[in-house]
Write a protein that holds these residues in place. Structure first.
Motif, PDB file in Angstrom:
ATOM      1  N   GLU A 329       9.969  73.800  12.265  1.00 36.75           N
ATOM      2  CA  GLU A 329       9.549  75.197  12.233  1.00 36.75           C
ATOM      3  C   GLU A 329       8.136  75.403  12.770  1.00 36.75           C
ATOM      4  N   ALA A 334       9.616  76.741  18.361  1.00 34.63           N
ATOM      5  CA  ALA A 334       9.745  77.700  17.263  1.00 34.63           C
ATOM      6  C   ALA A 334       8.642  78.749  17.313  1.00 34.63           C
ATOM      7  N   PRO A 346       9.970  81.623  11.954  1.00 35.53           N
ATOM      8  CA  PRO A 346      10.607  80.428  11.381  1.00 35.53           C
ATOM      9  C   PRO A 346      10.659  80.507   9.862  1.00 35.53           C
ATOM     10  N   GLN A 347      11.721  79.949   9.295  1.00 33.84           N
ATOM     11  CA  GLN A 347      11.849  79.881   7.844  1.00 33.84           C
ATOM     12  C   GLN A 347      11.044  78.688   7.336  1.00 33.84           C
TER      13      GLN A 347
END
Length: 437
Positions: A329, A334, A346-347
């Motif tokens: 991430e 990303a 991004p998570q």
């Protein structure tokens, strides 16, 4: 007065370096010995090299016959050209090189004017001159000259791990500044790649590039350092690692890559970056929140403007980490998606802040398999179930679960007469065999 002596094999390289200063109007020739200087002042490097070779044997065993010496007086000593030449000639006489071919240059590229001397350490017969205790003798000579001419005592600048690192000053001694920056970064920081190394150097307007190629059929692998401005533009002549010292060489830097791989712990940096990303609304906000945590974000773009490299420079832990080392991430791909599309953020998986196994009061962790809870984890006011025990041997039966309130009517293990008879015979045979032994 500080004297620095470099012993090398390239006469042309030493002459070209000083000629470049002259071309930039930062240097001029003060004098020479056994070297023909043109009346118009236009120095031809090739002709000057031939002058030197006339006093050197064509075939010699000395691999490094060239001496490149710089004499650096204290900044408070303001000397005339004539005084500089007198100092240079007397220094060479005391060192034992007064009769050698040499040329004296004055450099004015920094406020502290100084002189450079190019000479050779072999005579016409090909015999190498005495170089025993050369540096010790040089130090003694400079001290004598300081006392004789009433000069200030100048000491070589010492670099320690606590020495502050500053950006390159275009008006200062570029080589010395780059040298100090490279040395201090190597002493203080941890990194594992050339990209991470450059992310740190870039904070102080220094860049490093790898060079690979062949010369006369032999491969070479080195590093070249550049002094830059705030926009990354080169502001001075590139410096080969060999001119800075062994600590700046490719071998030394690649060895440090390997050592730091075993030392670097990414947990603290990853936690700080994760918190900043979770709270950020976009690129600028992300960079600002990292700054608040004393972390710099170095972004590298290609010619098409696409982000291809991301490095987090953590000043708290003195470590530089490419985004991919922290996690997918945080990688360039990303972040490139997020910076161009705010909805593609991004998570981030938040890093745990307590020891593994510790849980807050009142919280229960689910069973590993995601199945039913054990009796200790069951809800209050419900009858407890007996734990299911693991079989101790292959003849055991699985226990059926106890039904609440019906313990008296619970079924037991099934009985098989044939199985029981077989087990008895096996036990008898085992006993007879034991008695026979």
């Amino acid at each position: 007065m500080v004297a620095k002596i470099s012993i090398g094999s390239s006469l042309y390289g030493a002459l070209a370096y000083n000629a470049e200063k002259m071309n930039e109007a930062h240097g001029r020739v003060l004098g020479a010995n056994k070297i023909v200087l043109p009346a118009d002042g236009n120095i031809n490097i090739g002709a000057m090299a031939e002058n030197f070779k006339a006093f050197m044997p064509r075939m010699g065993r000395t691999k490094k016959p060239v001496l490149h010496i710089s004499l650096n007086p204290h900044p408070d000593d303001r000397l005339t050209d004539q005084e500089f030449e007198i100092l240079a000639r007397e220094y060479l006489d005391k060192l034992g090189f007064g009769e050698q071919p040499f040329i004296i240059y004055k450099h004015e590229d920094i406020d502290r004017h100084h002189i450079h001397i190019v000479t050779v350490n072999v005579n016409e017969q090909g015999k190498r001159l005495d170089q025993s205790f050369l540096f010790r003798r040089s130090k003694k000579i400079t001290t004598e000259l300081e006392e004789k001419y009433g000069l200030h005592k100048a000491q070589r600048e010492k670099v320690s791990p606590d020495t502050p690192i500053t950006k390159i000053d275009p008006n200062g001694d570029i080589k010395r500044q780059v040298q100090n920056t490279v040395k201090l970064v190597g002493m203080r920081w941890q990194f594992q790649s050339i990209g991470e190394y450059n992310a740190i150097l870039g904070l102080y307007n220094v860049r490093c590039e790898m060079t690979d190629g062949k010369v006369n059929g032999r491969e070479y692998h080195g590093l070249v350092y550049f002094a830059t401005d705030d926009n990354g533009n080169t502001i001075a002549t590139p410096l080969k690692a060999s001119r800075l010292g062994k600590f700046a060489s490719r071998t030394a830097i690649e060895s440090k890559f390997e050592r730091d791989k075993e030392k670097i712990d990414i947990k603290s940096t990853k936690r700080q970056v994760s918190d900043a990303m979770a709270a950020a609304t976009g690129k600028d906000d992300f960079i600002a929140k990292l700054k608040e945590k004393n972390i710099d974000l170095a972004l590298r773009y290609n010619a098409d403007g696409r982000l291809y490299g991301v490095t987090f420079v953590d000043h708290n832990n003195h470590v530089a980490l490419n985004g991919s080392r922290l996690g997918r991430e945080f990688s360039a791909n990303a972040l490139n998606l997020w910076f161009n599309d705010p909805t593609a953020k991004p998570q981030v998986q938040q890093q745990p802040r307590q020891l593994q196994g510790q849980q807050s009061q009142g919280q229960q962790s689910p069973p590993p398999g995601g199945g039913q809870q054990t009796s200790e984890q069951s809800q209050p006011n419900q009858p407890q179930q007996q734990p299911r025990q693991k079989p101790s041997h292959s003849d055991d039966f699985d226990y059926s679960p106890v039904l609440p309130g019906l313990e008296l009517f619970q079924t037991g293990p099934d009985f098989d007469p044939a199985e029981e008879a077989f087990a008895r015979r096996a036990r008898k045979k085992k006993k007879k065999k034991g008695r026979g032994l």
